[in-house]
Design a protein around this motif. Structure first.
Motif, mmCIF file in Angstrom:
data_model
loop_
_atom_site.group_PDB
_atom_site.id
_atom_site.type_symbol
_atom_site.label_atom_id
_atom_site.label_comp_id
_atom_site.label_asym_id
_atom_site.label_seq_id
_atom_site.Cartn_x
_atom_site.Cartn_y
_atom_site.Cartn_z
ATOM 1 N N HIS A 62 20.314 -15.557 -3.202
ATOM 2 C CA HIS A 62 19.078 -14.891 -3.630
ATOM 3 C C HIS A 62 18.215 -14.379 -2.479
ATOM 4 O O HIS A 62 17.136 -13.842 -2.723
ATOM 5 N N SER A 63 18.680 -14.530 -1.231
ATOM 6 C CA SER A 63 17.891 -14.135 -0.064
ATOM 7 C C SER A 63 18.548 -12.985 0.685
ATOM 8 O O SER A 63 19.764 -12.926 0.797
ATOM 9 N N ASP A 64 17.699 -12.110 1.230
ATOM 10 C CA ASP A 64 18.186 -11.040 2.096
ATOM 11 C C ASP A 64 18.279 -11.509 3.539
ATOM 12 O O ASP A 64 19.099 -11.010 4.312
ATOM 13 N N VAL A 65 17.436 -12.421 3.919
ATOM 14 C CA VAL A 65 17.377 -12.991 5.254
ATOM 15 C C VAL A 65 16.844 -14.408 5.109
ATOM 16 O O VAL A 65 16.181 -14.720 4.116
ATOM 17 N N ILE A 66 17.144 -15.251 6.097
ATOM 18 C CA ILE A 66 16.689 -16.639 6.076
ATOM 19 C C ILE A 66 15.812 -16.887 7.295
ATOM 20 O O ILE A 66 16.142 -16.467 8.403
ATOM 21 N N ILE A 67 14.721 -17.617 7.092
ATOM 22 C CA ILE A 67 13.881 -18.067 8.197
ATOM 23 C C ILE A 67 13.876 -19.590 8.178
ATOM 24 O O ILE A 67 13.709 -20.203 7.123
ATOM 25 N N ALA A 68 14.074 -20.184 9.360
ATOM 26 C CA ALA A 68 13.993 -21.641 9.486
ATOM 27 C C ALA A 68 12.701 -22.004 10.196
ATOM 28 O O ALA A 68 12.521 -21.699 11.376
ATOM 29 N N LEU A 69 11.799 -22.620 9.450
ATOM 30 C CA LEU A 69 10.596 -23.220 10.014
ATOM 31 C C LEU A 69 10.986 -24.613 10.521
ATOM 32 O O LEU A 69 12.106 -25.066 10.283
ATOM 33 N N PRO A 70 10.090 -25.316 11.176
ATOM 34 C CA PRO A 70 10.415 -26.675 11.578
ATOM 35 C C PRO A 70 10.910 -27.515 10.402
ATOM 36 O O PRO A 70 10.390 -27.425 9.286
ATOM 37 N N GLY A 71 11.922 -28.296 10.671
ATOM 38 C CA GLY A 71 12.512 -29.145 9.650
ATOM 39 C C GLY A 71 13.446 -30.153 10.283
ATOM 40 O O GLY A 71 13.709 -30.105 11.488
ATOM 41 N N GLY A 72 13.977 -31.029 9.455
ATOM 42 C CA GLY A 72 14.826 -32.110 9.934
ATOM 43 C C GLY A 72 16.282 -31.917 9.565
ATOM 44 O O GLY A 72 16.823 -30.806 9.617
#
Length: 183
Positions: free
Chosen positions: A96-106
């Motif tokens: 369902h996404s055109d692009v992915i962004i990774a914010l801070p996470g574990g």
């Protein structure tokens, strides 16, 4: 554009990361983009949901049943997509996404990043991941990827499909304002 976001669902993290999530989701809403995310009501996930709605934006929440049963689903989801597991959630987020962004996470965020990256290297899709490297959060991961690249164990160049931005403004100007995304 539908922008998938991977991030932490923990509340006890650096307050600057909440401001980062707010800035990203506000930009998305103000510019007519749709948030696609895990639909949780904790941590950065909750901040994304609140901020996209405050900016009159839309969100697609892909929520595992265990999150729903535990009462941890964000309540103001425009399109609610239930799923059975975290594996299903990753597949649906990618679809369902055109692009992915990774914010801070574990660990969960790392799992999501590498699932998308591995599928890219094999040829399942051409979607990119943007590591939003605020305050150098992803520096150690970038160093590890560079080390793996130098040892020849990464197929292709990892920087061709995992992009790095140090701020929302940099992500917008370098990547999100282009037409390079797969539809």
């Amino acid at each position: 554009m539908k922008i998938g976001v991977f991030c932490s669902a923990n509340n006890n993290i650096d307050p600057d990361f909440f401001r980062l999530a707010d800035e990203l989701a506000t930009w998305m809403g103000n510019n007519g983009h749709t948030l696609v995310w895990g639909g949780c009501n904790l941590g950065l996930m909750q901040q994304l949901g609140k901020s996209i709605k405050a900016a009159k934006g839309r969100c697609i929440g892909i929520v595992p049943q265990i999150i729903e049963k535990g009462g941890r689903a964000f309540q103001d989801i425009d399109i609610y997509i239930p799923c059975d597991s975290l594996s299903d959630r990753k597949d649906l987020l990618l679809a369902h996404s055109d692009v992915i962004i990774a914010l801070p996470g574990g660990i969960g965020t790392l799992d999501e990043i590498f699932t998308v990256a591995a599928a890219h290297t094999i040829g399942y899709h051409n979607k990119k991941i943007i590591l939003l490297n605020a305050k150098g959060f992803w520096d150690s991961l970038i160093t590890m990827l560079d080390d793996l690249q130098s040892k020849g164990v990464i197929r292709g160049l990892w920087r061709d499909y995992i992009l790095v931005a140090n701020s929302v403004d940099e992500a917008v100007s370098a990547y999100l304002s282009t037409d390079m995304w797969e539809n």
